[in-house]
Each structure stands twice: as structure tokens, then as C-alpha cells.
Write an enzyme that holds these catalytic residues in place. Structure first.
Site, PDB file in Angstrom:
ATOM      1  N   GLY A  42       0.791  -1.224   0.000  1.00 32.08           N
ATOM      2  CA  GLY A  42       0.000   0.000   0.000  1.00 32.08           C
ATOM      3  C   GLY A  42       0.825   1.278   0.000  1.00 32.08           C
ATOM      4  O   GLY A  42       0.280   2.367  -0.147  1.00 32.08           O
ATOM      5  N   CYS A 251     -28.387  -8.973 -16.117  1.00 33.81           N
ATOM      6  CA  CYS A 251     -27.798  -8.788 -17.445  1.00 33.81           C
ATOM      7  C   CYS A 251     -28.791  -9.231 -18.511  1.00 33.81           C
ATOM      8  O   CYS A 251     -29.321 -10.340 -18.450  1.00 33.81           O
ATOM      9  CB  CYS A 251     -26.506  -9.585 -17.558  1.00 33.81           C
ATOM     10  SG  CYS A 251     -25.842  -9.626 -19.239  1.00 33.81           S
ATOM     11  N   CYS A 254     -26.877 -12.479 -20.436  1.00 36.42           N
ATOM     12  CA  CYS A 254     -26.603 -13.762 -19.784  1.00 36.42           C
ATOM     13  C   CYS A 254     -27.452 -13.973 -18.532  1.00 36.42           C
ATOM     14  O   CYS A 254     -27.397 -15.035 -17.926  1.00 36.42           O
ATOM     15  CB  CYS A 254     -25.116 -13.886 -19.448  1.00 36.42           C
ATOM     16  SG  CYS A 254     -24.631 -12.932 -17.999  1.00 36.42           S
ATOM     17  N   CYS A 276     -23.566  -7.070 -18.621  1.00 40.97           N
ATOM     18  CA  CYS A 276     -22.334  -7.208 -17.847  1.00 40.97           C
ATOM     19  C   CYS A 276     -21.252  -6.274 -18.390  1.00 40.97           C
ATOM     20  O   CYS A 276     -21.036  -6.186 -19.593  1.00 40.97           O
ATOM     21  CB  CYS A 276     -21.795  -8.635 -17.942  1.00 40.97           C
ATOM     22  SG  CYS A 276     -22.838  -9.877 -17.194  1.00 40.97           S
ATOM     23  N   CYS A 282     -19.434 -12.485 -19.134  1.00 39.61           N
ATOM     24  CA  CYS A 282     -20.736 -12.587 -19.789  1.00 39.61           C
ATOM     25  C   CYS A 282     -20.699 -13.660 -20.881  1.00 39.61           C
ATOM     26  O   CYS A 282     -21.585 -14.506 -20.972  1.00 39.61           O
ATOM     27  CB  CYS A 282     -21.118 -11.230 -20.387  1.00 39.61           C
ATOM     28  SG  CYS A 282     -22.854 -11.080 -20.817  1.00 39.61           S
TER      29      CYS A 282
HETATM   30 ZN   LIG Z   1     -23.921 -10.837 -18.829  1.00 42.39          ZN
END
Ligand SMILES: [Zn+2]
Lengths: 298, 359
Positions: A42, A251, A254, A276, A282
Site C-alpha cells: 500500500g 444482465c 446472460c 455485464c 458474460c
Molecule cells: Zn452478462
């Protein structure tokens, strides 16, 4: 006197540059910075960022980190906004095809190194993978304090009060922490870190992640890292715990109801659909469900 | 019906072809040669060399041709090329006193040892469009003078003899190289001057101008401005001596500035310094103004909160390749972040409306 045109005439681009574009000295310098970054999770390590043949803001930091990590049998995936086929992802992928001759893929699971702008893939990463983030402003405190001399001091002294005040003010004004992307995290209980402008939906994927996560900011000359299986906590308050944020839709292609979605305006009346953002995720779901990956019109 | 971003690859390739065609312009007109650009747009070439940090007029001219005359784009091409070159070391300090001056003026003394040399300047031209240039034609050859012999002492070194102007500390320390080491603050003066020499002419012009208009005003006179050719020497350890590796054209400006004095020091003049590749006097003067403003701490002056006094502000924003990249990158897709902002705004508005309805 030999002119440049005589010198350059018979040299093709491929002959003129080293493997993965950067010379070995530069790679060594970047690798040193990477090692330091991994050793201090970090912490933003300054490095002598080079001018790259693409503009600052287009991923020069990520490209330098990728170039310093690549070996000839790597398989590279590049995404921008979660997609492999956005113009800048295409451009960076072809840069590495051209300068390193490495294999490339669109499949998250096949990639040994993934360079990304603004997303973490939906498919969980593994120990054999490196995720390289393109970072525009590496300093999470920058918008609270513009002076680098001051912010470096604040990190050194773990003086993060300013950040907590900002988050608190958000809550008192909006009832929410008004940061939806580039949502700050604390790494390994020590440094506050900017996760790059990923949606905060992606933040939990950084925590305890088996893959090595590397961050490159070219213009700002900083490299930082999250070693595998590190603790990464999104900043919050006990009574206002961190929460993910995504459009509460599925989505349209999908049917996924747990992925991060892009919203599209599809007609003049403002009609919308959601798909997506992660194109590989997807497409794999479409394959599993037995339909052809959507042939998408251009 | 899902219309999306597929076809990026084809779009890029088509865009590049179109770009190449537009760069060439009307194919019935003759192509501009790199040599023509080098010779006839020599001040553009100078700027590209300076901000590209690479002294190579031929490559600068090529970059200008390739970039369709967009000088920041040309500077970018040169930077991206320069960064791939190996670094052998650094030269010996350039002796600007031994410069073969083509121009040398002082605004502080009427007559100076070595003389004032006006040189090829726009200064006293009347800015009237010369329509004769629209037709092709040769210009009559300018009358040749006799080059002045011997070194031309720096004017400010003459003032120095009386202790009227502050001494500059000389140092044999290895100079920093901000193309090899990340910039950190506070930067030493050599690194600052390096950053300014590479900095954007317009940005530095504006900052220099702001100091004249009262934002950290420091009463500058151009003590001397000289433009000409100097030799560059490098020590070669294997040889045990230094050799001349070439000659470059540079512009150098020293300003004389007031200094109030302090408890320990009587009033004395101070200087600002600007040095840049090529004939670029606007830039050299601007650098000198900004350099002087940035020296406030070292000279015990007050921080007036002016932009030109703020080292971090000046150095982190003067590089036009960094600036243009970051300013222009906001045209790249940000769908994902914007989507997240949309959802957040919707959420906050939903909560607010529910609260209102409940009241
Ligand atoms: Zn999708």
C-alpha cells in the site's frame, strides 16, 4: 555525416526496440520499485517513470509495470471498463503483441497477467496470476490535500484524520459516503491506498486475493502493490459499514444478477438495458447456457 | 439490438489511415520535406527540441511533419524516442561566455564590452502580413558583418566585481536528471531549471507574466540575453581528458532583480536564470522570471502565496506532455465509474424523497 534517415532506413520497429519495449536497465529500475512496493503493501514507491509511446492518462504506468513483469511465455489479457474490445484495451494488447510477441487472450482464466483500467474481473483470480492496474492519481489524500510534500508526511505519520472527517461529512450531508469509485482502502492495517478508479463494487475482490496486485501511475511516477492474501479493508464506520453498489438489475444477455452492469440507453425515450461490464464473464455464462456468444453489431 | 464497442480494432486501423491521409493534405501539392521544415520552421524546431529535451533538428523537423504541425504532439514523439536512448553521462558545464553570439542584448547598460548585437529578431519588425511571401521567391542575401572576436563577458559578472549582485554558488556536484530520477520536493535549483527548460512555453510565459503583474513581483531587468552556439564537452574517463562532442544553439537569459536585504546582508541585486535549447528568447526570459520567483525561500523572502513561488505547483504542472495526457484522457471511456455515480445519486435521491414523503 550520417543522417538519421540513413541510420533508420533499414530498421523496422521490431528490430529497434527491446523485448516488451523498455530497455533492461529501465526494467531493473521498475522491478526494484516493485519489490519495494510488495515489501511495504500500500506504500507509494516513487519511480523514474519513462515517457511511453502512448499518452499519459492512457495507462503508461500500467504498461511500464506490465513490461517489467513480462516473460516470453506469459499470456496477457487487457481490459478497459471490463471489456477486452474497448479501443484502448485493443491498442495496449496490440502494443505487447508487437513489442513482446507474447500470447494474448480474452479469457480471464487463461491469462497469466491481466492489465486493467477501472475494473477487477468477476472471475476470481488465482495465485498464478498478476493483476496490473492503471492508476491516474495514486494519492488517496490528493483531493483533500493537493501538496505532495504534505500527503507524504500524513502517510508517514499514519495521520488519516482528514480522510475520516471527509467520509463523516459525506454521511451527515447525504446519509451515505458519497464515493462510488476509487473508494479508499486500508492495506494490511497500515497505509490508506487508492484502488484506482474501480467501482466500489470491486473493492471486496482485493481483500485476501490470491493474485499479486500491482498498481502503476506513470505520470505521477508511483508504483504500489498488494501482495497475495493481504488484508484490504474499505474505509467505513461501525454504524455505516461499507456496502457494494451495482444497478439492481440482471444482465440482458446472460441473466447474471450478481455482476457489475453497464447501463445502455437504447432509444430516444431514454429506454435502458443492462449488460455485464465484464465481457469475458458474460460470454462464458452464455457458453455455459448453451447459446452462441452474442454476435454484436458495430 | 445490443450495440456496443466491438470493432475497436477496425476503428483504430481506419482512424490511422484517415489520419495519414489528412496529414498529407492535398496530394496534388508537393510534399513538404523534413529539410524544408528544419530550415524554414526553425523556431518550431527549436521549441520541439527544447521541450522534447533532445537536441536534434532533423528529428524535431520529422516530428513536426508527422504531427501535422501540432507542436505538443511533436514534442511527445521526440520524448518517446528520447526515452529509449541510452544515457552515457553528463557533459561538462557549457561555457556560455565563449558562446559564438548571433544575438546579445542588455537592457541594463547602453554600452557593454563586446557590444550589443541585435541579431535576427522580430523585435523591431512591423507586424504586417507580407503578401509577397504568398508567391514563391528568393530573399536577397543579408549583408554579412564581421564576427566579434574573443570572449563576451557576462554583463552581470561585471556588476559582481562591486559586490552589487549576489554570488551564485558554484558546485561540481553531479547534476540531477529528472528523466532518470523521480522528481521530489524540495527540488534543487539545477533540477528546477531542468524542469523549466523542458516545461511548456505557454505555461511558463503565463507564470512569468503573473510575476510582473504583482503575483510575487520581483522587479526584473534583462541584464543580458544572448543567443548563439556553444560547444559541448564530455569527460571520457577512459581517455583521461575531455573532448568536444558537438555544438548546440542555446538562448541564455540573466535577469537582475531587486533584493531588499536582510538583518545580516545589505541590499544587493539578485538574479534569475534561464537557459534553453535553440533560439527561444521568450522562453529563456520566462524561465528566468519563474526561477527568480521560486528562489524566495533561499533569499529569505516572504511566501506571498503566488503561483510562481510554489515549487510544487510550477514543477508538477509545467510539463505539457503530462498535462496534455491527463487533460485529454477524460475523453476515454469512463462508463464504469459513471455507472457507479449514477447508482449512488439514485440511491441518495431515493432516500431523500422517502424521507420527505415520511415527514
Ligand atoms: Zn452478462
Amino acid at each position: 555525416m550520417t543522417t538519421h534517415s540513413e541510420i533508420h532506413d533499414d530498421l523496422s520497429f521490431e528490430d529497434s526496440y527491446n523485448f516488451a519495449y523498455l530497455d533492461e536497465q529501465t526494467k531493473r529500475m521498475i522491478r526494484r520499485a516493485l519489490l519495494k512496493a510488495v515489501a511495504i503493501p500500500g506504500y507509494q514507491v516513487p519511480f523514474a517513470s519513462r515517457e511511453m509511446p502512448m499518452p499519459y492518462g492512457w495507462g503508461t504506468g500500467g504498461v511500464q509495470v506490465t513490461a517489467a513483469c513480462l516473460v516470453p511465455d506469459d499470456c496477457v489479457k487487457v481490459i478497459d471498463q471490463g471489456a477486452d474490445d474497448t479501443t484502448n484495451a485493443v491498442s495496449i494488447r496490440s502494443f505487447f503483441e508487437r513489442t513482446a510477441g507474447v500470447a494474448t487472450t480474452e479469457k480471464t482464466t487463461d491469462a497469466s497477467l491481466i492489465q486493467t483500467r477501472h475494473r477487477i474481473p468477476e472471475t476470481p483470480l488465482t495465485e498464478d496470476q498478476i493483476l496490473v492496474y492503471q492508476v491516474p492519481i495514486p494519492e488517496p489524500l490528493r483531493f483533500l490535500e493537493p501538496r505532495e510534500t504534505e500527503t507524504r508526511k500524513m502517510h508517514a505519520l499514519t495521520e488519516y484524520g482528514l480522510m475520516h472527517v471527509k467520509l463523516y461529512e459525506d454521511i451527515s450531508q447525504h446519509g451515505h459516503i458519497a464515493t462510488s469509485y476509487a473508494y479508499p482502502v486500508k492495506v494490511d492495517d497500515r497505509y490508506i491506498m487508492d484502488p484506482s478508479p474501480i467501482p466500489k463494487f470491486d473493492n471486496p475482490k482485493m481483500d485476501d486475493c490470491p493474485a499479486l496486485q500491482l498498481f502503476g501511475a506513470g505520470r505521477e511516477q508511483r508504483i504500489y502493490a498488494i501482495p497475495p492474501y493481504s488484508k484490504v479493508k474499505s474505509l467505513d464506520f461501525d454504524d455505516y459499514p461499507f456496502s457494494q453498489l451495482r444497478a439492481p438489475e440482471t444482465c440482458a444477455i446472460c441473466g447474471a444478477d450478481d455482476s457489475y452492469l453497464d447501463e445502455m440507453i437504447i432509444d430516444d425515450d431514454g429506454g435502458r438495458m443492462f449488460v455485464c461490464s465484464d465481457t469475458d464473464f458474460c460470454a462464458s455464462r452464455q457458453n455455459e447456457q448453451g447459446f452462441e456468444p452474442a454476435e454484436v453489431a458495430s | 439490438m445490443y450495440v456496443a464497442v466491438k470493432g475497436g480494432e477496425k476503428a483504430i486501423s481506419n482512424a490511422h489511415q484517415w489520419l495519414a491521409e489528412e496529414r498529407r493534405g492535398d496530394p496534388d501539392l508537393p510534399d513538404t520535406s523534413v529539410a524544408q521544415i528544419r530550415e524554414q520552421l526553425s523556431l518550431s524546431v527549436a521549441r520541439v527540441m527544447a521541450e522534447g529535451s533532445l537536441y536534434d533538428p532533423e528529428l524535431a523537423a520529422l516530428a513536426i511533419k508527422q504531427s501535422r504541425g501540432d507542436l505538443i504532439e511533436a514534442i511527445f514523439l521526440i520524448r518517446a524516442y528520447r526515452t529509449t536512448l541510452p544515457r552515457f553521462g553528463y557533459s561538462k558545464p557549457v561555457d556560455t561566455e565563449a558562446m559564438r553570439c548571433k544575438r546579445r542584448v542588455s537592457a541594463t547598460f547602453k554600452d557593454i564590452p563586446g557590444g550589443q548585437v541585435l541579431g535576427s529578431t522580430f523585435d523591431y519588425t512591423h507586424r504586417l502580413l507580407d503578401f509577397k511571401l504568398m508567391a514563391e521567391g528568393d530573399v536577397p542575401k543579408a549583408e554579412a558583418g564581421t564576427p566579434t572576436d574573443g570572449p563576451m563577458p557576462h554583463i552581470l559578472s561585471l556588476l559582481n566585481k562591486d559586490g552589487l549582485i549576489q554570488d551564485e554558488i558554484s558546485s561540481d556536484a553531479e547534476p540531477g536528471d529528472l528523466t532518470r530520477e523521480p522528481l521530489s520536493y524540495p527540488a534543487d535549483r539545477a533540477v528546477r531549471l531542468q524542469a523549466l527548460a523542458r516545461g511548456d512555453e505557454g505555461f511558463l510565459l503565463g507564470l512569468g507574466y503573473s510575476t510582473q503583474r504583482g503575483y510575487a513581483r520581483n522587479h526584473a531587468f534583462v541584464g543580458e540575453l544572448r543567443i548563439g552556439f556553444v560547444t559541448v564537452e564530455m569527460s571520457i574517463p577512459e581517455l583521461g581528458f575531455s573532448i568536444e562532442i558537438g555544438e548546440i544553439e542555446i538562448s541564455e537569459c540573466e535577469t537582475v532583480n531587486q533584493f531588499q536585504g536582510s538583518k545580516s546582508e545589505p541590499p544587493q541585486f539578485t538574479r534569475g536564470y534561464g537557459l534553453v535549447f535553440g533560439q527561444q528568447e521568450r522562453k529563456a526570459i520566462s524561465i528566468a522570471l519563474v526561477d527568480r520567483a521560486l528562489r524566495w525561500r533561499e533569499l529569505g523572502e516572504d511566501d506571498l502565496g503566488a503561483a510562481a513561488q510554489n515549487e510544487e505547483f510550477v514543477l508538477s504542472h509545467c510539463d505539457n506532455i503530462q498535462a496534455t495526457g491527463f487533460v485529454e484522457h477524460i475523453k476515454l471511456p469512463h462508463y464504469v465509474d459513471f455507472q457507479s455515480e449514477l447508482e449512488l445519486i439514485r440511491q441518495i435521491r431515493r432516500d431523500a424523497l422517502m424521507l420527505e414523503a415520511g415527514e
